[in-house]
Structures are given as C-alpha cells and as structure tokens.
Design a protein around this motif. Structure first.
Motif, PDB file in Angstrom:
ATOM      1  N   TYR A   1      39.747  47.519  45.684  1.00 19.96           N
ATOM      2  CA  TYR A   1      40.840  47.468  44.725  1.00 19.96           C
ATOM      3  C   TYR A   1      40.660  46.210  43.865  1.00 19.96           C
ATOM      4  CZ  TYR A   1      43.372  51.070  47.369  1.00 19.96           C
ATOM      5  OH  TYR A   1      43.745  52.243  47.979  1.00 19.96           O
ATOM      6  N   VAL A   2      40.593  46.381  42.549  1.00 20.71           N
ATOM      7  CA  VAL A   2      40.408  45.262  41.617  1.00 20.71           C
ATOM      8  C   VAL A   2      41.636  45.188  40.709  1.00 20.71           C
ATOM      9  CG1 VAL A   2      38.966  44.278  39.815  1.00 20.71           C
ATOM     10  CG2 VAL A   2      37.917  45.603  41.671  1.00 20.71           C
ATOM     11  N   PRO A   3      42.395  44.090  40.734  1.00 22.10           N
ATOM     12  CA  PRO A   3      43.594  43.979  39.885  1.00 22.10           C
ATOM     13  C   PRO A   3      43.215  43.977  38.400  1.00 22.10           C
ATOM     14  CG  PRO A   3      43.611  42.324  41.642  1.00 22.10           C
ATOM     15  CD  PRO A   3      42.246  42.930  41.631  1.00 22.10           C
ATOM     16  N   ASP A   4      44.063  44.606  37.571  1.00 17.18           N
ATOM     17  CA  ASP A   4      43.905  44.623  36.116  1.00 17.18           C
ATOM     18  C   ASP A   4      44.988  43.736  35.522  1.00 17.18           C
ATOM     19  OD1 ASP A   4      43.367  45.211  33.470  1.00 17.18           O
ATOM     20  OD2 ASP A   4      44.618  47.033  33.490  1.00 17.18           O
ATOM     21  N   ARG A   5      44.602  42.567  35.050  1.00 18.86           N
ATOM     22  CA  ARG A   5      45.577  41.613  34.518  1.00 18.86           C
ATOM     23  C   ARG A   5      45.720  41.780  33.008  1.00 18.86           C
ATOM     24  NH1 ARG A   5      47.044  37.751  38.178  1.00 18.86           N
ATOM     25  NH2 ARG A   5      45.724  37.522  40.028  1.00 18.86           N
ATOM     26  N   GLY A   6      46.954  41.673  32.529  1.00 23.19           N
ATOM     27  CA  GLY A   6      47.242  41.772  31.116  1.00 23.19           C
ATOM     28  C   GLY A   6      47.055  40.445  30.414  1.00 23.19           C
TER      29      GLY A   6
END
Length: 642
Positions: free
Chosen positions: A434-439
């Motif tokens: 799982y790789v977080p997607d940061r805004g």
C-alpha cells in the motif's frame, strides 16, 4: 418688387448639388463605417491567427509533458530503464516548446501564467533528469521515491490546470472572434448593398462621384477578399440548393484547385457523398434559420481531414436564401488527441497484462481504479464496481482482513504484508504493498495498491518442506522429522509422568531383509518396505508417530500410555500383523526393540540407542519377536515373544 424667378437650370443644379452633397455625406459615413469595420475585422483576424498558432503549441507542450510523466509511471511499474528511454527526447524538447509558446502568445494577460508554466516545466524536466541519473547510477529506490514524490505530482497538476485555463481562455476568445467575424461579414455586406443602392439613386446627378465611389467599393471588396483569403479557415457561401457561391483561398488550398473553378458545385461534388450525408442535418437546420456548430471529418484526395464547422443563415428579410460556412482545420488537434488516446490505451494494455493486481482507493475506501486482474482474480467487472466501497465491492471478509493495513496507509504509512484469501473458490497467497497518495497540501488523498500472487511460491515452499521431512519411498516422516518430534514427545512425557503415565519407543526392522533384495531384487524389496510401513501404520494408534530412519529400520513413538506393559502389547500386535500381512507376497517376519519411559529426564539419542539395544536383543533371541528394556536400562528384564 417681386424677386426675379430662379432659372430652372440653376434650381436643378442647386438641388443636384444638394443631393450630391447629401450623397457625398452619406457615402462618407458609409466609407467611414466600412473602414472602421475593416480595421476591426483585420485586428480580429490577426488575433484569430495568433490564437490558432498558440493552441497547437500548448497541445504539443502538454503532449510532451504527458509523455514524460508516462515514462515516469512506466518506470514506477517496471523499474526498467527501457520505459524511460522513449520519453527522454520528449523531455529534451520541453524547453523549446515553452519558448515557442511564449513567443507566439503575446497576450499580456497570460505573461504571469506563462512564466509559471516555464518554471514548472523546468522543475518537471529537472525531476525526470534526476530520475534517470538515479536509475543509471543504480539508486533504484531513490529513483522510485522521487517518482512517487508529492512535489512532482503537485507540479504536474498545476501545469495541467494552468495549460487548461490558458487553452479554455483562448478557445473562448476564438469562438467570440468567429461569431464577431460572421456577424461583421453580414453587416458589411448590408452596408455595401446600401452604398450601391445610394450610388444607383444618384447616377444621373453624380456620375463621376459614382465612378469614384465604385472604385472605392472595389478597393474595399478587394481588401475584404484579401482578408478572407488570409484567414486560416475555409470561408464559403452557399445558396439554398447547397451550390457554392463564394470560396476563399483556403478552400482552394485544401481542395488543390483554383477557388473560381469550384463555384457552382454542390457539397457532394466538393467533398463527396459521405461528407454530404454527414452535414445534411446541419444544412437543414441552418436553412431553417438556426446557426449551427459541429465537427465533421472530410476525405480530400484520399486523406482524412477534420474540421470544426459553423453554418450561419444568409437572411434576406424573413427568407433564408443560403448560408455562410466557416470551417477550421483541426486535423492536427485530432491527431494529437488520437496519439494521446493511443498512449493511454498502451498504458492500460500494460497494466491490464501485468501479473499483479493494481488499484487506487480514495479516502472514503472507494475503488477508483483497477486493472483487468480484477476480473481474473475476483470475477468482477471493473465498470460495475468502480466507485463502490471496498466492503460493497469485495465483501466484508475481504475488507476486514485488510482494514488495519488500509487505515495505516491512509495515515501516510507505506505498508507491505502477506495475506491468504479465497478468491472464486481458489486459495491465493497475496503479497501486497500500500503506497499513500499525498495531495499538494501533504494530506493523503488515497492509496495505490499492488498485489502479487505468490501462491505458486508458497506451494513450492510447502512441497519442499514436505520432501525434506518425509521418506520418498513410504511417505512416512524421515529421521529429520523424527528428531524434533521425539524431543517434543519426551517434553510432554515429563509432564505426563506426574500423573503416572508412560511412553515407549519401538525400533523395528525386517528380518533378513538383505537376502530379500539379493534373492528377489530391489523392486520387490521396495514393495516389502512400502507394505511393511502400511502394516505398521495400521497397527499403531493414529496419534502415534511412525518414521523410517534408514533402510529397513523403522521407529514408532507411543505416547500417553497408562502403563509400560502396553508397549509390549503393541509390539506383539506389530509382529503378528507383519507375519499375517505377507508384505510383497513373501513370508516376512519382523523384530521389535522396545524402550519404555515412566519418568525423569531422558535424552532422545540415548532412548533411541536403548531401543536399538532391545532390537538386537530380539535378534539374538531368534527374530520374529520383540524385546523390552525399561529406561534407564541396566538391570531391567527383557521380554521375548516368538
């Protein structure tokens, strides 16, 4: 005295001069209006041409940026240099394309935005160059971290927004100019008709003035024709039957003919029956008094061109006598869109054929993207589950199994784990990341997930473990499996000894097994060993461990005995069962050595040695029987049964 009457010719001359002056004044007004309108039209056409030069530059810049980003994303999925190479040339051209865009877009309102575009492009090209350098120096993890950085995505999003705003602004301005040009053309034509009517009225009184005015009108018409011929659009006029009555130079360029030779031809003669059928509904609408706008393809000399067309009715009073058509060649834009669509299709084909499960999950735990593996592993149609909560799309069990890891990823943590799930009735072992997607603000907007099926690897590991701990001939545990199992059994016996319990170790072999191999061959010998093992397994309890340790030597571990004498009973049953079973169809006998334990610390190796001593005792006593020795050994009685 009454004044003398004015001679008729002088009165007529005066009226003629007055009418002439009035005509001149009216003509002066008309000429001024036409000159002003021509000046405005020329300014609009120049701006229209400038916009048409700027928009392709923006499209090419965006295409280069998307290619560069696609290379980064391809590298993210594969970590292979080959996915970066095709887009390096695109990245090298980005600065040149930005310079061309700035040079062509002279709108002062766009200066700040174009400066920001240049800055973002330089940041993006620097990021891609850094990714390539890291990859080529072997720093793959650092390269991946750079590709996945929030700053790069923030720059790309801002670039899309800026270019989108500029493109929308220019297209809106171009549409306004198109409408104004169409409107000005109609009004200019009305003014010209009025001027011609006025000149006709004063032909007798002002022949010279009419001639002068005619020459002025001719110059104006030439000017308008020159303007029309230099507009980067096809401008035509058709009568109610569709016959061509006017065509500018661009029409001749597209059709490879002199515009004058095209006059009088109908649309199907100019563009073919297929194109005529496409535009027929729009012609019906414009002849009904409605202005229409649409896109349509057209084949010219075997080449398919695409045009954005606008039809405006030519109104005379309440009657529509024909229509004007303005067509912009958008072939390059369509081709660019086709290239972008093909690039997206290629990327989708890559992701759909990767042996992994790729998804994107937003903060509300809703599925926003999934590759085709979703259909193969889960039997789900991606179009039907897109936008659904994971619980609704995959079920409660699947969601709860991963909920903790998802929550950690939503908090900004990269998570890697392995789970086993039953998917469509098949057990799959999945290794998931799982790789977080940061805004842009640093907040986690969602999670990218990558799942790999490691079932085959798990099965191979289990098979290797089974092969390492079992005997290939009989299927029984081998010596490697026996040693730790016996150690655990002795540990349990220490606890069981407090309750008066006992355990025993049986050491068995086939009497005169070497002579069986020498007489009947090793094939029969193997059959004897397999059937001997089956007989032994059937005779003892299901909870007792039976192992083959070497050749014809077998061991049985009897746990949970109430009294040591029970071991002798089991040994007697084994001897009788082997004689009755006749393994391999031969008269076979077996000897059994029994070592019993009732308590105390017993080393496993010494217990095996004690059972081996009891076996040889049984051999010395004539075989086909058993001998029992109680731990610790010396001074214990030996029992024998023949």
């Amino acid at each position: 005295m009454r004044p003398p009457p004015v001679p008729f010719h002088r009165s007529s001359l005066g009226r003629g001069v007055g009418l002439l002056m009035l005509a001149l004044a009216a003509m002066a007004v008309l000429v001024t209006l036409l000159a002003l309108r021509a000046r405005d039209t020329l300014a609009d056409l120049r701006r229209f041409d400038q916009i048409n030069q700027v928009l392709p530059s923006m499209t090419l810049l965006m295409e280069g940026l998307l290619n560069a980003e696609t290379g980064q994303r391809g590298y993210l999925l594969t970590q292979k240099n080959s996915y970066l190479q095709p887009y390096r040339d695109a990245a090298r051209d980005l600065d040149r394309r930005v310079d061309e865009l700035v040079e062509r877009d002279q709108d002062s309102a766009h200066v700040a935005k174009l400066a920001r575009v240049r800055e973002l492009v330089q940041l993006k090209t620097g990021e891609l160059a850094q990714t390539v350098r890291l990859h080529e120096s072997g720093q793959h993890d650092e390269a991946l971290e750079l590709v996945l950085s929030d700053q790069g995505q923030h720059h790309m999003n801002e670039l899309r927004d800026l270019l989108g705003e500029l493109t929308s602004s220019l297209r809106a301005e171009r549409a306004v100019i198109s409408e104004r040009l169409a409107s000005n053309t109609s009004r200019t034509e009305l003014l010209l008709l009025a001027a011609l009517a006025m000149l006709g009225l004063f032909t007798v009184l002002a022949t010279m003035q009419v001639l002068v005015r005619t020459r002025a009108l001719t110059r104006a018409q030439k000017r308008l024709r020159g303007i029309a011929d230099n507009v980067p659009a096809l401008i035509t006029h058709h009568d109610r039957t569709g016959a061509l009555r006017f065509a500018n130079a661009e029409v001749g360029r597209v059709h490879h003919a002199d515009p004058a030779t095209l006059l009088g031809k109908r649309i199907e003669q100019l563009s073919g029956a297929h194109h005529a059928a496409l535009v027929e509904p729009f012609i019906a609408r414009v002849l009904a008094g409605e202005a229409v706008e649409f896109d349509a393809p057209q084949t010219v000399d075997g080449e398919t061109l695409h045009f954005h067309q606008r039809f405006v009715p030519d109104m005379h009073g309440d009657q529509v006598e024909g229509f004007y058509a303005v067509s912009l060649d958008i072939t390059e834009r369509k081709r660019a869109e086709a290239r972008m669509a093909a690039s997206e299709r290629r990327m989708k084909a890559i992701t759909d054929n990767l042996p992994i499960f790729l998804t994107y999950i937003d903060r509300e735990m809703r599925l926003r993207f999934a590759n085709e593996t979703l259909r193969g592993w889960f039997g789900l149609d991606p179009d039907l589950v897109m936008g659904l909560h994971l619980r609704d799309g995959f079920g409660d069990a699947f969601f709860e199994q991963r909920r903790v890891q998802l929550e950690l990823a939503m908090q900004g943590e990269r998570v890697e784990f392995q789970l086993s799930s039953v998917l469509q009735g098949k057990l799959r072992h999945l290794r998931t990341i799982y790789v977080p997607d940061r805004g842009p603000d640093g907040e986690v907007q969602g999670v990218f997930t990558l799942a790999t099926d490691v079932t085959a690897m798990k099965q191979a590991e289990a098979q290797l473990a089974r092969l390492a701990s079992s005997d290939a001939l009989t299927g029984l545990p081998n010596r490697r499996e026996l040693d730790p199992a016996l150690t655990r059994a002795l540990a349990r016996q220490r606890r069981h000894a407090h309750e008066g319990g006992a355990m025993a170790l049986l050491f068995l072999d086939v009497d005169r097994f070497k002579s069986i191999n020498d007489t009947h061959g090793h094939g029969v010998g193997d059959t004897v060993l397999r059937e001997f093992a089956q007989c032994l397994r059937r005779t003892v309890r299901a909870s007792d461990m039976v192992a083959r340790i070497a050749g014809d030597e077998f061991v049985a571990v009897l746990e949970g005995l109430n009294h040591p004498d029970e071991a002798a009973q089991v040994a007697a049953k084994v001897v009788e069962a082997v004689a009755a079973a006749k393994p391999g169809g031969l008269e076979i006998t077996a000897s059994v050595g029994v070592a019993t334990v009732t308590g105390g610390e017993v080393p496993a190796a010494e217990l095996v040695a004690l059972a081996d001593r009891a076996l040889y005792q049984a051999k010395r006593e004539g075989r086909d029987g058993f001998a029992v020795i109680a731990w610790p050994g010396p001074g214990t009685a030996v029992e024998q049964r023949r």
